[in-house]
Motif scaffolding. Structure first.
Motif, PDB file in Angstrom:
ATOM      1  N   GLU A 145       2.348   4.426  -7.869  1.00 56.64           N
ATOM      2  CA  GLU A 145       2.111   4.430  -6.429  1.00 56.64           C
ATOM      3  C   GLU A 145       2.900   3.298  -5.946  1.00 56.64           C
ATOM      4  O   GLU A 145       3.309   3.396  -4.768  1.00 56.64           O
ATOM      5  N   GLN A 146       2.770   2.037  -6.622  1.00 55.00           N
ATOM      6  CA  GLN A 146       3.443   0.877  -5.901  1.00 55.00           C
ATOM      7  C   GLN A 146       5.210   1.145  -5.852  1.00 55.00           C
ATOM      8  O   GLN A 146       5.739   0.664  -4.663  1.00 55.00           O
TER       9      GLN A 146
ATOM     10  N   SER B  38       5.376   3.281  -2.903  1.00 49.07           N
ATOM     11  CA  SER B  38       5.421   2.477  -1.592  1.00 49.07           C
ATOM     12  C   SER B  38       6.781   1.472  -1.265  1.00 49.07           C
ATOM     13  O   SER B  38       7.244   1.471  -0.243  1.00 49.07           O
TER      14      SER B  38
ATOM     15  N   ARG C  74       9.282   3.448   0.149  1.00 49.81           N
ATOM     16  CA  ARG C  74       9.071   3.743   1.665  1.00 49.81           C
ATOM     17  C   ARG C  74       9.497   2.601   2.631  1.00 49.81           C
ATOM     18  O   ARG C  74       9.388   2.504   3.666  1.00 49.81           O
TER      19      ARG C  74
ATOM     20  N   ASN D 250       7.593  -0.536   2.037  1.00 51.72           N
ATOM     21  CA  ASN D 250       6.326  -1.309   2.252  1.00 51.72           C
ATOM     22  C   ASN D 250       6.496  -2.172   0.968  1.00 51.72           C
ATOM     23  O   ASN D 250       6.296  -1.907  -0.188  1.00 51.72           O
TER      24      ASN D 250
ATOM     25  N   GLY E  73       3.785  -4.417   0.246  1.00 45.82           N
ATOM     26  CA  GLY E  73       2.366  -4.180  -0.667  1.00 45.82           C
ATOM     27  C   GLY E  73       1.862  -5.558  -1.130  1.00 45.82           C
ATOM     28  O   GLY E  73       2.682  -6.507  -0.855  1.00 45.82           O
TER      29      GLY E  73
END
Length: 918
Positions: A355-356, A359, A362, A364, A366
């Motif tokens: 998931e990281q 992200s 994209r 991001n 985080g």
């Protein structure tokens, strides 16, 4: 890039030439050989550009003949040597038409040893059809036309003026471009160089001279050369750049080093472009010293940083990692870069890692991520990651910090809290807090159940009132409320508690509360009492063990591992060596023990059974060691050593047991001596049997012949008194002679078998086992009738095989004789058949049978299962039969039980090896 732009400003006016109807060219100022021509030349004059380059004296041949002298004077200008000059010249196009051009010429000097350069700007003066047609007339006709027609002359002059103004505007733009190039060239920010193909520097700005440490005088004197300043290790990359310029006209930027005039090295970045002059290149030189120092500092920080830094790609692979990765995780940089970094994350944490990463893809950053990462030793490290994506480069810059200890501390804290809560809620513990007046403020713990209370039940009540009837408890409460810290054993409600009293004081030293921790130790007290009893039993058992060790008939030694220190030896140990047992403090002191190998070589310390057993963990059993006892005598002791392990499997001790086998060894040597004597006696016996059987057989043959003659004589006169008297005696003598002959043959066979002389296949031939058995059974009629037996033969079909029939007949005879001898009065069943490719002979009687313990013994020499006084014989029949059957490749066995008769089964291969012998 700056060098390329400057080159275009100074030399390449192609863009201007396309915007205006002009031609720009450069040439050698001496030979007029063209070096560069703008692409517009082909469109204006129609001559292909290749013709401008390749055709010799192109300019002289394509200038109008009437203007050639003026053109040469304009181009060469040998008289006044003007730098800039202009004029109107006519040039011939591809169709032979004469087109007038305002021609502006500029001569550039390149220093001593270099030819000057001629640069020319040609501006078209006439573009309409009429002017083009008039330009086709001769120059004289044009001059006459101009002189005769003032209007036309004025128009031509106006056009010339306009062309001149356009040329001057272009010249001003050229001068501005030259000024901008000069500004760029003289910039102190970057080194700019003009050089030839041999690396010789022709022009350079001050920035370049400052970079390489040379002076302007060195430059003007021609003492600066690229290749001379290039260290040997950069020659290859420099040559590749020169080859790229030759092929593409421009070289990609690359880094190298220069050797300054003072001998120091300076890192630089280079970029080169080919100038219109084919022998010249323009190069920018950027000093990378500060950048390299910054990179070195950054690299030093990157490599020496205690935290983990890395660069990764959006594809999920590491691109670069610092040494902290290897120091913390153990993986090398190559191993980390070879696999997706998600592979190193714990399976339980991998979902959050994916998931990281998504992200980051994209864009991001985080808040960061804490996951477990695998180590080379199979363990896991907790790492806290912070990452920043750069989508333009497709890279992720990340750092990680090892927070394993922090996580462990947090886990330990949580675990401690859980344990405390578990102890409070599940253990026999009571936690109470009293205020200064003795009232319960807190009452928790599972131990309340033993008192018949529940958590919080007594809160608000007075402990002094609750335990008023228990003086021991009251005394402890008063001491605690008075400010004393102590512990005590208290018994209440049939239970035993270990109670800890801790008063809490205010600033004035007064008790504000009393913390009481009560642990139900009833079970522990009971267990301790049992432990004391077990210790007493253990000490008693230890005393018994000591007594057993001292009374064992063998020596016992116990040593510590791994030192080998001997700390116990029983009394038998001293009795075996006939002297005091010297306790060695370590293995090296084993050298003093008088132990020897069988070859007389002394035992080294590590060779004794005890060190070997403790080192390998494998017991050493019954190793004979020759010793010299304390009284000087020699003996042999068999030592067996065993390692002793604790509950975790570690070797902590070693035990050695010694057995004195001196007497046994002497007895074995005596037994071997007697065995050798017995072998000699048996050999002598066998030799005697061989000789005796031969000697006995010699008189038997004539005796048998005499008996046969006597029988024939009696048979010739059967009615005579002599015949009647002799008949019964002759038959008895014939049986006894036959029996004696059989015994002699058996002795001879035994002798031959033992000596390896019993031949079984002297004349192998095809024979029928059924017919052979039938013939032998027929010869037993007299014996069968005398024993009251009956032979019942079952042989429904012939059983053919290749055997030694005489020896096979001997086997059948022995088996039938045994059946008749041991089963009198009962029938004897004999069967012959072929089963599974083998011949099978079965002889079954219903006689006395054979005990189970004798089933194997009867096959030995001189062995029998019954007394020889009742049945006679030498006990050789079965032994000889078995030797014959096995020599024929077959087997023989017996099935029997006492009182149930015996069944002998012989199986033979239908084809026996002809060469087989006993």
């Amino acid at each position: 890039m700056m060098t390329a732009e400057a080159s275009t400003e100074e030399y390449g006016l192609s863009d201007w030439a396309r915007q205006f109807d002009v031609i720009v060219w450069t040439a050698d100022a001496v030979t007029l050989q063209l070096r560069h021509v703008s692409p517009t030349a082909a469109g204006i004059l129609g001559h292909p550009l290749e013709q401008w380059w390749t055709e010799e004296d192109f300019l002289a041949r394509h200038v109008h003949p009437e203007d050639l002298e003026d053109a040469l004077a304009l181009f060469l200008d040998r008289a006044r040597r003007r730098t800039e000059r202009s004029g109107v010249l006519r040039f011939l196009d591809a169709n032979g038409r004469a087109l007038p051009f305002l021609t502006k010429v500029l001569t550039l000097e390149h220093g001593e040893g270099h030819a000057p350069e001629l640069r020319c700007l040609m501006v078209r003066l006439e573009r309409n059809t009429r002017a083009s047609q008039e330009s086709e007339h001769s120059h004289s006709h044009l001059r006459a036309t101009l002189e005769s027609t003032t209007a036309e002359r004025d128009a031509l002059l106006r056009k010339e003026q306009e062309a001149r103004e356009r040329a001057e505007a272009l010249a001003r733009r050229l001068a501005a471009g030259e000024s901008r190039f000069r500004g760029i060239f003289e910039s102190p920010l970057i080194g700019l160089v003009l050089s030839d193909n041999h690396g010789r520097v022709l022009h350079a700005n001050d920035a370049f001279l400052r970079i390489v440490g040379y002076s302007r005088e060195d430059l003007e004197a021609g003492r600066i050369n690229f290749m001379d300043m290039t260290p040997p290790e950069f020659h290859a990359v420099t040559r590749r750049a020169m080859e790229e310029i030759e092929a593409r006209g421009v070289a990609s930027t690359f880094e190298k080093e220069y050797v300054r005039k003072d001998g120091c090295r300076v890192p630089v970045m280079l970029g080169s472009v080919r100038l219109p002059d084919p022998d010249e290149n323009a190069t920018f030189v950027l000093d990378l010293t500060e950048r390299k120092e910054a990179e070195a500092e950054r690299e030093r920080f990157f490599r020496l940083a205690p935290d983990m830094f890395c660069i990764a790609g959006m594809d999920g692979f590491f691109k670069r990692v610092n040494p902290a990765f290897t120091r913390i995780l153990g993986w090398s940089e190559e191993e980390l870069r070879a696999r997706p970094f998600l592979d190193f994350i714990h399976p339980e944490d991998r979902g959050r890692g994916e998931e990281q990463l998504e992200s980051l893809r994209r864009g991001n950053a985080g808040p960061g991520l804490t996951v477990r990462v695998s180590c080379t030793d199979g363990g896991w490290k907790w790492l806290h990651w912070a990452a920043v994506p750069v989508r333009e480069t497709g890279l992720i810059y990340a750092s990680a910090r090892d927070v394993t200890q922090q996580r462990k501390a947090e886990e330990r804290l949580v675990l401690a809290e859980q344990r405390l809560r578990t102890v409070i809620n599940s253990g026999p513990l009571v936690l109470s807090v009293l205020d200064a007046a003795g009232r319960f403020v807190v009452s928790e713990g599972k131990g309340l159940q033993g008192l018949g209370l529940s958590p919080g039940q007594v809160v608000g009540r007075s402990a002094l009132d609750m335990y008023a009837s228990e003086p021991a408890v009251m005394e402890c409460l008063r001491r605690g409320l008075q400010g004393e810290s102590f512990s005590s054993i208290v018994r209440s409600a049939g239970l035993t508690f270990e109670v800890f009293y801790q008063p809490v004081l205010n600033e004035a030293g007064r008790v504000t509360s009393l913390s009481i921790a009560s642990l139900d130790v009833t079970e522990r007290v009971r267990v301790e009492a049992e432990r004391e009893e077990l210790i007493r039993q253990l000490m008693h058992e230890r005393s018994i063990l000591q007594a057993v060790l001292q009374q064992l008939p063998h020596s016992v030694y116990i040593a510590e591992a791994p030192s080998g220190k001997l700390y116990l030896a029983n009394a038998q140990a001293e009795a075996q060596i006939r002297g005091p047992a010297q306790p060695a403090r370590n293995m090296e002191e084993y050298r003093a023990y008088p132990g020897f190998h069988a070859d007389g070589r002394p035992y080294e310390p590590h060779e004794w059974p005890l060190p070997r057993a403790m080192a390998s963990g494998v017991p050493v059993m019954a190793e004979a060691v020759h010793v010299i006892r304390g009284d000087g005598s020699r003996g042999i002791i068999e030592y067996s050593a065993t390692p002793v392990r604790d509950a975790r499997g570690r070797i902590t001790h070693g035990v050695v047991v010694g057995v004195d086998v001196t007497a046994r060894m002497e007895a074995e040597r005596e037994r071997e001596r007697l065995l050798d004597e017995l072998k000699l006696a048996v050999s002598a016996r066998d030799e005697f049997l061989g000789i005796a059987s031969h000697e006995l057989k010699t008189p038997l043959t004539p005796l048998a012949l005499k008996l046969e003659a006597l029988a024939r004589a009696a048979g010739a006169e059967p009615e005579s008194p002599l015949a009647r008297r002799l008949a019964s005696h002759v038959e008895v003598m014939r049986r006894q002679v036959k029996r004696l002959a059989g015994l002699v043959n058996d002795l001879l066979n035994v002798s031959n078998i033992r000596g390896g002389r019993l031949a079984l296949t002297l004349e192998p031939r095809q024979c029928d086992l059924a017919a052979l058995v039938r013939d032998v059974a027929g010869r037993f009629d007299t014996e069968v009738k005398r024993a009251g037996c009956e032979v019942r033969l079952h042989a429904p079909a012939p059983v053919q095989g290749v055997w030694d029939s005489s020896r096979l007949e001997q086997v059948v005879t022995n088996l039938l004789a045994n059946a008749v001898k041991y089963g009198p009065g009962h029938p004897v069943m004999v069967s012959v058949e072929a089963v599974d490719g083998r011949a099978r002979l079965t002889v079954r009687d219903r006689g006395i049978g054979i005990a189970p313990e004798n089933l194997q013994r009867i096959w030995g020499k001189f062995e029998r299962a019954v007394s020889e006084r009742h049945y006679g014989g030498l006990g050789l029949g079965l032994y000889i039969s078995r030797q014959i059957v096995e020599a024929l490749g077959g087997t023989v066995r017996v099935e029997s039980a006492l009182g149930q008769g015996a069944t002998f089964i012989v199986e033979l291969p239908l084809r026996s090896d002809a060469a087989r012998s006993a």
